[in-house]
Structures are given as structure tokens and as C-alpha cells.
Design a protein around this motif. Structure first.
Motif, PDB file in Angstrom:
ATOM      1  N   LEU A   1       0.783  -1.741   0.086  1.00 52.40           N
ATOM      2  CA  LEU A   1      -0.149   0.378  -0.210  1.00 52.40           C
ATOM      3  C   LEU A   1       0.837   1.360  -0.180  1.00 52.40           C
ATOM      4  N   THR A   2       1.910   1.289   0.373  1.00 52.36           N
ATOM      5  CA  THR A   2       2.923   2.924   1.464  1.00 52.36           C
ATOM      6  C   THR A   2       3.170   2.444  -0.146  1.00 52.36           C
ATOM      7  N   GLY A   3       3.765   1.855  -0.295  1.00 52.25           N
ATOM      8  CA  GLY A   3       4.788   1.687  -1.908  1.00 52.25           C
ATOM      9  C   GLY A   3       3.899   1.994  -3.316  1.00 52.25           C
ATOM     10  N   PHE A   4       2.686   2.330  -3.415  1.00 52.88           N
ATOM     11  CA  PHE A   4       1.380   2.705  -4.238  1.00 52.88           C
ATOM     12  C   PHE A   4       1.250   3.705  -4.342  1.00 52.88           C
ATOM     13  N   ALA A   5       1.245   4.458  -3.007  1.00 50.41           N
ATOM     14  CA  ALA A   5       0.752   5.284  -2.584  1.00 50.41           C
ATOM     15  C   ALA A   5       1.914   5.959  -2.861  1.00 50.41           C
ATOM     16  N   ALA A   6       3.175   5.754  -2.807  1.00 49.94           N
ATOM     17  CA  ALA A   6       4.333   6.937  -3.096  1.00 49.94           C
ATOM     18  C   ALA A   6       4.663   7.184  -4.490  1.00 49.94           C
ATOM     19  N   ALA A   7       4.278   5.678  -5.590  1.00 47.28           N
ATOM     20  CA  ALA A   7       4.452   6.167  -6.688  1.00 47.28           C
ATOM     21  C   ALA A   7       3.536   6.338  -7.290  1.00 47.28           C
ATOM     22  N   SER A   8       2.517   7.066  -6.874  1.00 50.20           N
ATOM     23  CA  SER A   8       1.017   7.583  -7.548  1.00 50.20           C
ATOM     24  C   SER A   8       0.922   8.672  -6.500  1.00 50.20           C
ATOM     25  N   PHE A   9       1.717   9.769  -5.081  1.00 49.05           N
ATOM     26  CA  PHE A   9       1.608  10.638  -4.442  1.00 49.05           C
ATOM     27  C   PHE A   9       2.214  11.438  -5.924  1.00 49.05           C
TER      28      PHE A   9
ATOM     29  N   ASN B   1      -4.847  -5.156  -3.985  1.00 48.19           N
ATOM     30  CA  ASN B   1      -6.577  -5.972  -4.566  1.00 48.19           C
ATOM     31  C   ASN B   1      -7.193  -5.367  -4.999  1.00 48.19           C
ATOM     32  N   HIS B   2      -8.128  -6.535  -5.619  1.00 46.00           N
ATOM     33  CA  HIS B   2      -9.813  -6.070  -6.726  1.00 46.00           C
ATOM     34  C   HIS B   2     -10.923  -6.870  -5.703  1.00 46.00           C
ATOM     35  N   PRO B   3     -11.541  -6.691  -6.362  1.00 46.38           N
ATOM     36  CA  PRO B   3     -12.176  -7.753  -5.861  1.00 46.38           C
ATOM     37  C   PRO B   3     -12.287  -9.586  -6.808  1.00 46.38           C
ATOM     38  N   LEU B   4     -11.412  -8.949  -8.069  1.00 49.32           N
ATOM     39  CA  LEU B   4     -11.597  -9.891  -8.964  1.00 49.32           C
ATOM     40  C   LEU B   4     -10.108 -10.783  -9.024  1.00 49.32           C
ATOM     41  N   GLY B   5      -9.413  -9.911  -7.689  1.00 52.73           N
ATOM     42  CA  GLY B   5      -8.231 -10.031  -8.380  1.00 52.73           C
ATOM     43  C   GLY B   5      -7.040  -9.792  -7.773  1.00 52.73           C
ATOM     44  N   LYS B   6      -6.423 -10.645  -7.186  1.00 52.51           N
ATOM     45  CA  LYS B   6      -5.158 -10.241  -5.579  1.00 52.51           C
ATOM     46  C   LYS B   6      -4.511  -9.239  -6.527  1.00 52.51           C
ATOM     47  N   ASN B   7      -3.707  -7.552  -5.897  1.00 51.57           N
ATOM     48  CA  ASN B   7      -2.541  -7.119  -7.054  1.00 51.57           C
ATOM     49  C   ASN B   7      -2.451  -6.827  -8.275  1.00 51.57           C
ATOM     50  N   MET B   8      -3.992  -6.476  -8.698  1.00 49.66           N
ATOM     51  CA  MET B   8      -4.388  -6.439  -9.830  1.00 49.66           C
ATOM     52  C   MET B   8      -3.763  -4.912  -9.988  1.00 49.66           C
ATOM     53  N   ILE B   9      -4.027  -3.941  -9.231  1.00 46.54           N
ATOM     54  CA  ILE B   9      -3.943  -2.269  -9.221  1.00 46.54           C
ATOM     55  C   ILE B   9      -2.382  -1.810  -8.908  1.00 46.54           C
ATOM     56  N   GLY B  10      -1.471  -1.903  -9.346  1.00 44.58           N
ATOM     57  CA  GLY B  10      -0.002  -1.345  -8.909  1.00 44.58           C
ATOM     58  C   GLY B  10       0.831  -0.810  -9.736  1.00 44.58           C
ATOM     59  N   ALA B  11       1.789  -0.922  -8.787  1.00 45.03           N
ATOM     60  CA  ALA B  11       2.976  -0.615  -9.911  1.00 45.03           C
ATOM     61  C   ALA B  11       4.714  -0.515  -9.227  1.00 45.03           C
ATOM     62  N   PHE B  12       5.502  -0.727 -10.352  1.00 43.01           N
ATOM     63  CA  PHE B  12       6.426  -1.482  -9.667  1.00 43.01           C
ATOM     64  C   PHE B  12       7.749   0.259  -9.203  1.00 43.01           C
ATOM     65  N   TYR B  13       8.041   0.095  -8.339  1.00 46.49           N
ATOM     66  CA  TYR B  13       7.845   1.341  -7.601  1.00 46.49           C
ATOM     67  C   TYR B  13       9.709   0.935  -6.720  1.00 46.49           C
ATOM     68  N   GLN B  14      10.703   1.665  -6.625  1.00 44.96           N
ATOM     69  CA  GLN B  14      11.530   1.113  -5.967  1.00 44.96           C
ATOM     70  C   GLN B  14      11.398   1.919  -5.030  1.00 44.96           C
TER      71      GLN B  14
ATOM     72  N   GLY C   1       3.464 -21.835  -6.738  1.00 40.57           N
ATOM     73  CA  GLY C   1       3.004 -21.481  -5.761  1.00 40.57           C
ATOM     74  C   GLY C   1       1.589 -20.392  -5.528  1.00 40.57           C
ATOM     75  N   HIS C   2       2.523 -19.063  -6.525  1.00 38.97           N
ATOM     76  CA  HIS C   2       1.619 -17.712  -6.201  1.00 38.97           C
ATOM     77  C   HIS C   2      -0.231 -17.971  -7.130  1.00 38.97           C
ATOM     78  N   THR C   3       0.337 -18.270  -8.389  1.00 38.07           N
ATOM     79  CA  THR C   3      -1.201 -18.341  -9.595  1.00 38.07           C
ATOM     80  C   THR C   3      -1.782 -19.905  -8.711  1.00 38.07           C
ATOM     81  N   PHE C   4      -1.764 -20.702  -8.358  1.00 35.31           N
ATOM     82  CA  PHE C   4      -3.184 -21.477  -7.090  1.00 35.31           C
ATOM     83  C   PHE C   4      -3.197 -20.671  -5.507  1.00 35.31           C
ATOM     84  N   GLY C   5      -2.243 -19.961  -5.467  1.00 35.60           N
ATOM     85  CA  GLY C   5      -2.932 -19.467  -4.295  1.00 35.60           C
ATOM     86  C   GLY C   5      -3.092 -18.392  -3.952  1.00 35.60           C
ATOM     87  N   HIS C   6      -3.143 -17.410  -5.208  1.00 36.28           N
ATOM     88  CA  HIS C   6      -4.148 -16.047  -5.505  1.00 36.28           C
ATOM     89  C   HIS C   6      -5.326 -16.879  -4.982  1.00 36.28           C
ATOM     90  N   ALA C   7      -5.883 -17.431  -6.193  1.00 31.68           N
ATOM     91  CA  ALA C   7      -6.796 -18.625  -6.893  1.00 31.68           C
ATOM     92  C   ALA C   7      -7.508 -18.568  -5.239  1.00 31.68           C
TER      93      ALA C   7
END
Length: 359
Positions: A112-120, A148-161, A248-254
Motif C-alpha cells: 500500500l505504502t509503495g503504491f501511494a509513494a509511486a502515485s502521490f 487488491n481488487h475483488p476479482l483478483g489479487k494485486n491487479m492494481i499497482g506499479a513497479f516502484y523501488q 505457488g502463487h497462481t494457485f495460491g492467489h486463487a
């Protein structure tokens, strides 16, 4: 002794510091934060009771102004509402482009904080201060941020170091056992995808890990971060080899999406997903029966689930996995072990293989 390594990304390179007591180390903090502007700590209602006042005091000792945005705790709050809460806090406190955000918490707070930093204001500095084992070894390193979005995990975001990752190992002393186990799923993942000797080290030191033996925990975190730093250096935006970190994440996110975010912890879902992916590898002959049993045994020995939720069917997995961000051209991509210490991306799983994996 403090361990340090670099995530090498040219002018966006940054250090990872690993030791006990780093929350109080002015020398570390003084090298990670600008000497001007606002500092805003983003944390949650659980973590703040343990560590917030100490971190605030460390920042104040640098002569900087600090304020704190406290969010509710839980994966279900990794959403647009929490993101907007951070945005509102920054605007109400008249923060500018010289602001530094500090993510004090686990993977949810870090993302959350990283996405906020990328966006603000189109990008401000942020520092990762992970407080869980899972965030120590995985989510705090590499620049993946999002919600997250109700239809999928981590579907909204950015690469931001981040500008730095500061890992205070003493934070693990307040970590619930279930969260420690969840972190071990990501730790074990590294042994399966990259380093067989590390997998064997985990087999030999499981009891020490659960006793929080400082030397062992320090070695585990350092080796995981070293692997991730090497992978991110080679493939920052997951166009190639970085995808193997998603074992493991494709099955796990489901599972997480089906059950409702937070019902199964991320690491718990990944552990079950690792077993499913390993079952495919077993059927293809890339993993032996003995190796498969060692994977299951190490996960089980670290108090992790090794089977899917009883209520989920193959159709549930297929319906949810098609929304996974790793899907390309309508094909679901899976990370499958090639042997202990190696893995690769596959998009040719048959329906029968998926049925057998999710049985």
C-alpha cells in the motif's frame, strides 16, 4: 553484526540492512532519508502498538518532522479505500514532493505504502521497514507495489523501488506463530526455485528457526534477500526470470480470492499452491517422488497447509486463475519445479494436470 546487500538497479539501486535493533539506529536512518521535507510513517493498528513510537523518536532525533497514518490491520484492507486514506492524509498534512513515506508493517502495509509513494504527486521517496518474516524475505524487496481488487489479487499497482529496506529482526519476537509460518512458505520457495543447498539448510534448521535463533534467522533472511536481489537485478519488471518467484502463487492467489482476502494468509495459500505445482512436476517426472515428499514434509514441518480448501473445485481455480496478472494471451502461466533448486514457467498444463493438481 549488521548484514548489508545491494539491489543493483543502476541509479535506482538501494541497500538492504539486516540486523537486530535497527529501528533505533540513527546512523542507518540518517543515510536513508532526506534531510528535509515531511516524513510520514504508514502502519496499522497492530504494528503501531509495538514499534511506532520508537521509529518516530528515531526520526525526530534526526531533526525531522514526522507524522503517522494508521490503517486497519488485515489483507482485506489492501484496497482502494486504504490507498485513498493515505492520499487524504498526505494532502491534509500539506505534504510535497520532498516527502518520504516509511512503510512500517508487513506485506499489506508495504504494498500500500509503495503504491501511494509511486502515485502521490507522481512519485515520492519511500523506505520499507518490514515487520513480518514474509515481508522480510519477499514483499519488501523488488519494488512490486499495489492493492487488491475483488476479482483478483494485486491487479492494481506499479513497479516502484524503495530508497532502502531496513529489516529489524527483533520484530519477529512479536510475530504470531501463524504469521511466522506464513513467512516460511516464501522462505521455502527460494530453496525450491533457486538453491537446493538452501532447501537442505532449512531442513536441517527448522527447529532453530522456530526458536528464533538469531544467527539462523539472520542467515535465512540474508540468503532469501540475496536471491531476490539477484533475480530483480536481472529482471526488474517480470518480463522473464523474475516470474519464477511466483512459485505457488497462481494457485495460491486463487485460494485467497475465493476464500476472501485474509481468511487464508498469503503464505498459507502459497504453501498449498507450491504443493499443487509440485504435483504437476511429479506427474511430468521433473521432480522425483522423494523430492515431492521432502517439499511436502518441509512445508508441513513449518506448520503450513499442504492441501487446498475443501470447498474449492477445479472449476473455481480455473475461473479465478484466468484473472491472474501472470496470464498472457488468455493462457494461464504456472511456475513448475524442474528439480529441487530449479524451476521454469509453463503455460501448457492440460486440464487433467490441473484437475490432478487441485484434487
Amino acid at each position: 553484526m549488521m548484514k548489508t546487500l545491494m539491489v543493483e538497479l543502476g541509479d535506482r539501486s538501494y541497500p538492504i540492512f539486516i540486523d537486530g535493533g535497527l529501528l533505533d539506529r540513527e546512523d542507518v536512518w540518517g543515510n536513508c532519508i532526506k534531510k528535509k521535507g515531511n516524513v510520514v510513517i504508514v502502519t496499522n493498528t497492530t504494528v503501531c502498538t509495538w514499534y511506532l513510537s520508537r521509529l518516530e523518536e528515531s526520526i525526530r532525533r534526526l531533526g525531522l518532522k514526522v507524522s503517522s497514518c494508521i490503517l486497519p490491520d488485515g489483507e482485506m484492507y489492501k484496497n482502494l479505500e486504504s490507498f485513498n486514506q493515505i492520499m487524504t492524509f498526505l494532502l491534509e498534512h500539506n505534504c510535497g514532493r520532498d516527502t518520504t513515506l516509511i512503510a512500517l508493517g508487513g506485506g499489506v502495509i508495504g504494498d500500500l505504502t509503495g503504491f501511494a509513494a509511486a502515485s502521490f504527486q507522481r512519485g515520492v521517496d519511500f523506505v520499507q521497514v518490514p515487520t513480518t518474516l514474509l515481508s522480510h524475505v519477499d514483499s519488501s524487496v523488488g519494488g512490486k507495489t499495489g492493492i487488491n481488487h475483488p476479482l483478483g489479487k494485486n491487479m492494481i499497482g506499479a513497479f516502484y523501488q524503495p530508497k532502502a529496506v531496513i529489516i529489524d529482526l527483533l520484530c519477529l519476537k512479536t510475530l504470531p506463530e501463524r504469521e511466522l509460518a506464513a513467512g516460511m512458505a516464501e522462505v521455502i520457495k527460494y530453496g525450491i526455485i533457486w538453491d537446493k543447498s538452501f532447501f537442505e539448510y532449512l531442513e536441517d534448521h527448522t527447529d532453530d528457526i522456530w526458536k528464533l535463533d538469531f544467527d539462523v534467522i539472520s542467515e535465512v533472511v540474508y540468503r532469501c534477500c540475496s536471491i531476490k536481489a539477484a533475480v530483480v537485478h536481472e529482471d526488474e519488471r517480470e518480463g522473464g526470470i523474475r516470474a519464477i518467484l511466483n512459485l505457488g502463487h497462481t494457485f495460491g492467489h486463487a485460494i485467497e480470492t475465493f476464500m476472501g482476502y485474509g481468511v487464508w494468509l498469503h503464505g498459507e495459500a502459497v504453501a498449498a499452491g507450491i504443493v499443487m505445482a509440485s504435483r504437476v512436476a511429479l506427474s511430468r517426472g521433473s521432480v522425483s517422488g522423494e523430492e515431492f515428499e521432502r517439499i511436502v514434509s518441509l512445508l508441513r514441518g513449518n506448520r503450513l497447509p499442504v492441501a487446498k480448501p475443501d470447498s474449492m473445485t477445479t472449476d473455481d481455480f480455473l475461473r479465478l486463475m484466468i484473472h491472474d496478472k501472470k496470464a498472457v494471451n488468455g493462457k494461464i502461466r504456472y511456475i513448475i519445479p524442474d528439480s529441487l533448486g530449479k524451476s521454469s514457467v509453463k503455460d501448457d498444463l492440460s486440464l487433467k494436470e490441473i484437475e490432478d493438481a487441485t484434487r
